[in-house]
Design an enzyme around this catalytic site. Structure first.
Site, PDB file in Angstrom:
ATOM      1  N   GLY A 138      -1.205  12.100  10.192  1.00  0.00           N
ATOM      2  CA  GLY A 138      -1.431  12.405   8.776  1.00  0.00           C
ATOM      3  C   GLY A 138      -0.228  12.049   7.921  1.00  0.00           C
ATOM      4  N   GLY A 140       0.852  -1.191   0.000  1.00  0.00           N
ATOM      5  CA  GLY A 140       0.000   0.000   0.000  1.00  0.00           C
ATOM      6  C   GLY A 140       0.882   1.232   0.000  1.00  0.00           C
ATOM      7  N   HIS A 176      -9.065   8.076  19.481  1.00  0.00           N
ATOM      8  CA  HIS A 176      -8.326   9.284  19.077  1.00  0.00           C
ATOM      9  C   HIS A 176      -9.092  10.028  17.994  1.00  0.00           C
ATOM     10  CE1 HIS A 176      -5.737  11.249  16.086  1.00  0.00           C
ATOM     11  NE2 HIS A 176      -4.997  11.645  17.096  1.00  0.00           N
ATOM     12  N   SER A 229      -1.111   7.801  13.558  1.00  0.00           N
ATOM     13  CA  SER A 229      -1.654   9.169  13.517  1.00  0.00           C
ATOM     14  C   SER A 229      -0.577  10.164  13.109  1.00  0.00           C
ATOM     15  CB  SER A 229      -2.239   9.561  14.867  1.00  0.00           C
ATOM     16  OG  SER A 229      -2.883  10.809  14.751  1.00  0.00           O
ATOM     17  N   LYS A 242      -6.682   4.145  18.477  1.00  0.00           N
ATOM     18  CA  LYS A 242      -6.737   5.068  17.328  1.00  0.00           C
ATOM     19  C   LYS A 242      -8.177   5.479  17.041  1.00  0.00           C
ATOM     20  CE  LYS A 242      -5.348   7.596  13.986  1.00  0.00           C
ATOM     21  NZ  LYS A 242      -5.846   7.423  12.682  1.00  0.00           N
ATOM     22  N   TYR A 289     -12.725  14.304  15.783  1.00  0.00           N
ATOM     23  CA  TYR A 289     -13.981  14.821  15.210  1.00  0.00           C
ATOM     24  C   TYR A 289     -14.527  15.965  16.074  1.00  0.00           C
ATOM     25  CZ  TYR A 289     -15.045  10.906  11.934  1.00  0.00           C
ATOM     26  OH  TYR A 289     -15.052   9.997  10.911  1.00  0.00           O
ATOM     27  N   MET A 329      -0.276   7.533   2.677  1.00  0.00           N
ATOM     28  CA  MET A 329       0.461   7.189   3.899  1.00  0.00           C
ATOM     29  C   MET A 329       1.628   6.240   3.636  1.00  0.00           C
ATOM     30  SD  MET A 329      -0.833   8.777   6.486  1.00  0.00           S
ATOM     31  CE  MET A 329      -0.308   7.870   7.931  1.00  0.00           C
TER      32      MET A 329
HETATM   33  N1  LIG Z   1      -4.445   9.733   5.010  1.00  0.00           N
HETATM   34  C1  LIG Z   1      -4.236   9.855   6.313  1.00  0.00           C
HETATM   35  O1  LIG Z   1      -4.033  10.954   6.835  1.00  0.00           O
HETATM   36  C2  LIG Z   1      -4.221   8.633   7.190  1.00  0.00           C
HETATM   37  C3  LIG Z   1      -3.635   8.732   8.456  1.00  0.00           C
HETATM   38  C4  LIG Z   1      -3.581   7.605   9.270  1.00  0.00           C
HETATM   39  C5  LIG Z   1      -4.115   6.414   8.835  1.00  0.00           C
HETATM   40  N2  LIG Z   1      -4.686   6.340   7.609  1.00  0.00           N
HETATM   41  C6  LIG Z   1      -5.181   5.031   7.187  1.00  0.00           C
HETATM   42  O2  LIG Z   1      -4.125   4.372   6.476  1.00  0.00           O
HETATM   43  C7  LIG Z   1      -4.672   3.548   5.434  1.00  0.00           C
HETATM   44  C8  LIG Z   1      -4.152   4.038   4.095  1.00  0.00           C
HETATM   45  O3  LIG Z   1      -4.521   5.373   3.959  1.00  0.00           O
HETATM   46  P1  LIG Z   1      -4.057   6.285   2.726  1.00  0.00           P
HETATM   47  O4  LIG Z   1      -4.505   7.665   3.075  1.00  0.00           O
HETATM   48  O5  LIG Z   1      -2.636   6.025   2.406  1.00  0.00           O
HETATM   49  O6  LIG Z   1      -4.975   5.693   1.578  1.00  0.00           O
HETATM   50  P2  LIG Z   1      -4.727   5.776   0.001  1.00  0.00           P
HETATM   51  O7  LIG Z   1      -6.039   5.483  -0.613  1.00  0.00           O
HETATM   52  O8  LIG Z   1      -4.024   7.025  -0.359  1.00  0.00           O
HETATM   53  O9  LIG Z   1      -3.724   4.564  -0.280  1.00  0.00           O
HETATM   54  C9  LIG Z   1      -4.096   3.216  -0.208  1.00  0.00           C
HETATM   55  C10 LIG Z   1      -3.198   2.436  -1.144  1.00  0.00           C
HETATM   56  O10 LIG Z   1      -3.490   1.055  -1.029  1.00  0.00           O
HETATM   57  C11 LIG Z   1      -3.393   0.516  -2.330  1.00  0.00           C
HETATM   58  N3  LIG Z   1      -4.112  -0.747  -2.381  1.00  0.00           N
HETATM   59  C12 LIG Z   1      -5.449  -0.940  -2.397  1.00  0.00           C
HETATM   60  N4  LIG Z   1      -5.718  -2.252  -2.461  1.00  0.00           N
HETATM   61  C13 LIG Z   1      -4.526  -2.897  -2.486  1.00  0.00           C
HETATM   62  C14 LIG Z   1      -4.151  -4.249  -2.553  1.00  0.00           C
HETATM   63  N5  LIG Z   1      -5.056  -5.225  -2.587  1.00  0.00           N
HETATM   64  N6  LIG Z   1      -2.841  -4.566  -2.582  1.00  0.00           N
HETATM   65  C15 LIG Z   1      -1.899  -3.591  -2.547  1.00  0.00           C
HETATM   66  N7  LIG Z   1      -2.199  -2.267  -2.475  1.00  0.00           N
HETATM   67  C16 LIG Z   1      -3.499  -1.938  -2.436  1.00  0.00           C
HETATM   68  C17 LIG Z   1      -3.975   1.568  -3.233  1.00  0.00           C
HETATM   69  O11 LIG Z   1      -3.597   1.381  -4.580  1.00  0.00           O
HETATM   70  C18 LIG Z   1      -3.401   2.829  -2.611  1.00  0.00           C
HETATM   71  O12 LIG Z   1      -2.169   3.187  -3.187  1.00  0.00           O
HETATM   72  C19 LIG Z   1      -6.183   3.663   5.597  1.00  0.00           C
HETATM   73  O13 LIG Z   1      -6.642   2.651   6.444  1.00  0.00           O
HETATM   74  C20 LIG Z   1      -6.366   5.024   6.250  1.00  0.00           C
HETATM   75  O14 LIG Z   1      -7.579   5.141   6.935  1.00  0.00           O
HETATM   76  C21 LIG Z   1      -4.742   7.412   6.768  1.00  0.00           C
HETATM   77  O1  LIG Z   2      -4.715  10.678  13.080  1.00  0.00           O
HETATM   78  C1  LIG Z   2      -4.662  10.895  11.881  1.00  0.00           C
HETATM   79  O2  LIG Z   2      -3.618  10.944  11.221  1.00  0.00           O
HETATM   80  C2  LIG Z   2      -5.965  11.076  11.156  1.00  0.00           C
HETATM   81  O3  LIG Z   2      -7.040  10.863  11.991  1.00  0.00           O
HETATM   82  C3  LIG Z   2      -6.039  10.085  10.034  1.00  0.00           C
HETATM   83  O4  LIG Z   2      -6.218   8.791  10.554  1.00  0.00           O
HETATM   84  C4  LIG Z   2      -7.017  10.376   8.917  1.00  0.00           C
HETATM   85  O5  LIG Z   2      -6.863  11.624   8.383  1.00  0.00           O
HETATM   86  C5  LIG Z   2      -8.416   9.980   9.259  1.00  0.00           C
HETATM   87  O6  LIG Z   2      -8.570   8.750   8.597  1.00  0.00           O
HETATM   88  C6  LIG Z   2      -9.520  10.869   8.792  1.00  0.00           C
HETATM   89  O7  LIG Z   2     -10.674  10.324   9.309  1.00  0.00           O
HETATM   90  P1  LIG Z   2     -12.110  10.672   8.793  1.00  0.00           P
HETATM   91  O8  LIG Z   2     -12.106  10.377   7.308  1.00  0.00           O
HETATM   92  O9  LIG Z   2     -12.994   9.748   9.531  1.00  0.00           O
HETATM   93  O10 LIG Z   2     -12.315  12.105   9.081  1.00  0.00           O
END
Ligand SMILES: NC(=O)c1ccc[n+]([C@@H]2O[C@H](COP(=O)([O-])OP(=O)(O)OC[C@H]3O[C@@H](n4cnc5c(N)ncnc54)[C@H](O)[C@@H]3O)[C@@H](O)[C@H]2O)c1
Ligand SMILES: O=C(O)[C@H](O)[C@@H](O)[C@H](O)[C@H](O)COP(=O)(O)O
Length: 299
Positions: A123, A7, A174, A121, A171, A179, A11
């Site tokens: 971002g 992935g 958190h 966490s 998390k 929110y 992130m």
């Molecule tokens: N964006 C944030 O600020 C943030 C912060 C903390 C946690 N998260 C969590 O981290 C996770 C990833 O978030 P993100 O923002 O990077 O999402 P994103 O959608 O940007 O990235 C997800 C990646 O997973 C890949 N993917 C999907 N299915 C796959 C598979 N079967 N095999 C391999 N790769 C696959 C996609 O192609 C994509 O590149 C989520 O659970 C999200 O909630 C996000």
């Molecule tokens: O701690 C963090 O880095 C954020 O919380 C991160 O996990 C992400 O930005 C959330 O997935 C947004 O959550 P919502 O889509 O539910 O607002």
């Protein structure tokens, strides 16, 4: 030490760079081959399948998942199992539901595969420069990779939270807090927006970040957002959510714990996605029925 990462989105890509910078030998895979190519250009070893990824990892494999929560996580784990050996470690660093993480821990335990659930966490900038990580799972497994969490997190920014599921549970709560805090900041600025005073939002957010009780990273991000668009004219007030707040509320209800602020912040997100509401029509109609109060008619 080698780390596999599956992935490479917002992130995972940054996390891979963070790991690389900390001296880890990263092997990275994503279904999106553009991301695989891009991370390869950063000098990171790439794989086009989970089989190839596992083949490139030697000894006790450590594989970090950073894919969207839900069925995708189950799908990736299922596809990995044939290529894993006993005591290999899967870390789910996404925002998975803690109940799913408890189930996955038990299912993998039966196969002798270790599992850690890691709430991540901070971002995308945190993923790159230092995250906050909260990790659930067996203590000896955590200890084996504790240095990894220490290295990718800010100082004092990682914690073994306890049994399997507790990392994602922490998390989830958190994010429930997140929110409520965001909604509160937003409501304050909405009052400013409707007031008789010509309040400068960016300057006020900046002021609040200097010595006030509500100074915070969220307030810094508020300042940042207003610096780019003083009245946020360029975006719509539609608030999406990925589920963590809803799960926090559901859990609170199950536990009989009152969480009115978190509950209302979720309602506000749902409400923001509607142009008009049927409930609004019903209340307007009832006021009209019992009191003859005016209603606003559709064109
Ligand atoms: N964006 C944030 O600020 C943030 C912060 C903390 C946690 N998260 C969590 O981290 C996770 C990833 O978030 P993100 O923002 O990077 O999402 P994103 O959608 O940007 O990235 C997800 C990646 O997973 C890949 N993917 C999907 N299915 C796959 C598979 N079967 N095999 C391999 N790769 C696959 C996609 O192609 C994509 O590149 C989520 O659970 C999200 O909630 C996000
Ligand atoms: O701690 C963090 O880095 C954020 O919380 C991160 O996990 C992400 O930005 C959330 O997935 C947004 O959550 P919502 O889509 O539910 O607002």
């Amino acid at each position: 030490m080698q780390i596999g990462i599956i992935g490479l989105g917002k992130m995972g890509f940054n996390l891979a760079l963070n790991l690389q910078r900390n001296g880890y030998e990263v092997v990275a895979q994503d279904v999106n081959t553009d991301f695989v190519t891009k991370i390869g250009q950063e000098g990171i070893t790439t794989a086009l399948s989970v089989k190839e990824l596992c083949n490139k990892l030697i000894d006790r494999k450590v594989i970090w998942l950073m894919v969207p929560a839900g069925e995708i996580v189950d799908g990736v784990i299922t596809s990995l199992i044939p290529f894993l050996e006993k005591n290999d470690i899967i870390i789910d660093g996404g925002n998975s539901n803690y109940k799913d993480s408890k189930r996955r821990y038990s299912q993998l335990k039966e196969l002798g595969i270790d599992f850690l659930d890691c709430g991540t966490s901070g971002g995308t900038s945190g993923a790159l420069n230092g995250a906050c990580t909260m990790i659930g799972g067996d203590a000896p497994v955590f200890e084996y990779v504790a240095q990894v969490f220490k290295d990718i997190s800010v100082e004092n920014g990682h914690l073994h939270t306890g049994a399997a599921g507790s990392g994602h549970f922490t998390k989830m709560v958190h994010n429930g807090i997140e929110y409520g805090m965001m909604q509160s900041i937003a409501e304050g600025f909405e009052v400013f927006e409707h007031s008789e005073f010509d309040i400068d939002f960016e300057k006020t957010a900046k002021l609040f970040n200097h010595g006030s009780v509500v100074r915070s990273w969220l307030m810094e991000l508020t300042e940042n957002a207003f610096s780019k668009d003083p009245k946020l004219d360029g975006i719509k007030g539609i608030m999406h959510s990925s589920g963590e707040g809803k799960w926090t509320l559901e859990t609170a209800l199950d536990l009989g714990v009152p969480t009115p602020v978190i509950a209302l912040s979720i309602m506000m997100r749902y409400r923001s996605q509607m142009q008009d509401t049927f409930s609004g029509k019903v209340v307007a109609a009832l006021r009209n029925e019992f009191g003859g109060h005016a209603v606003e008619k559709n064109e």
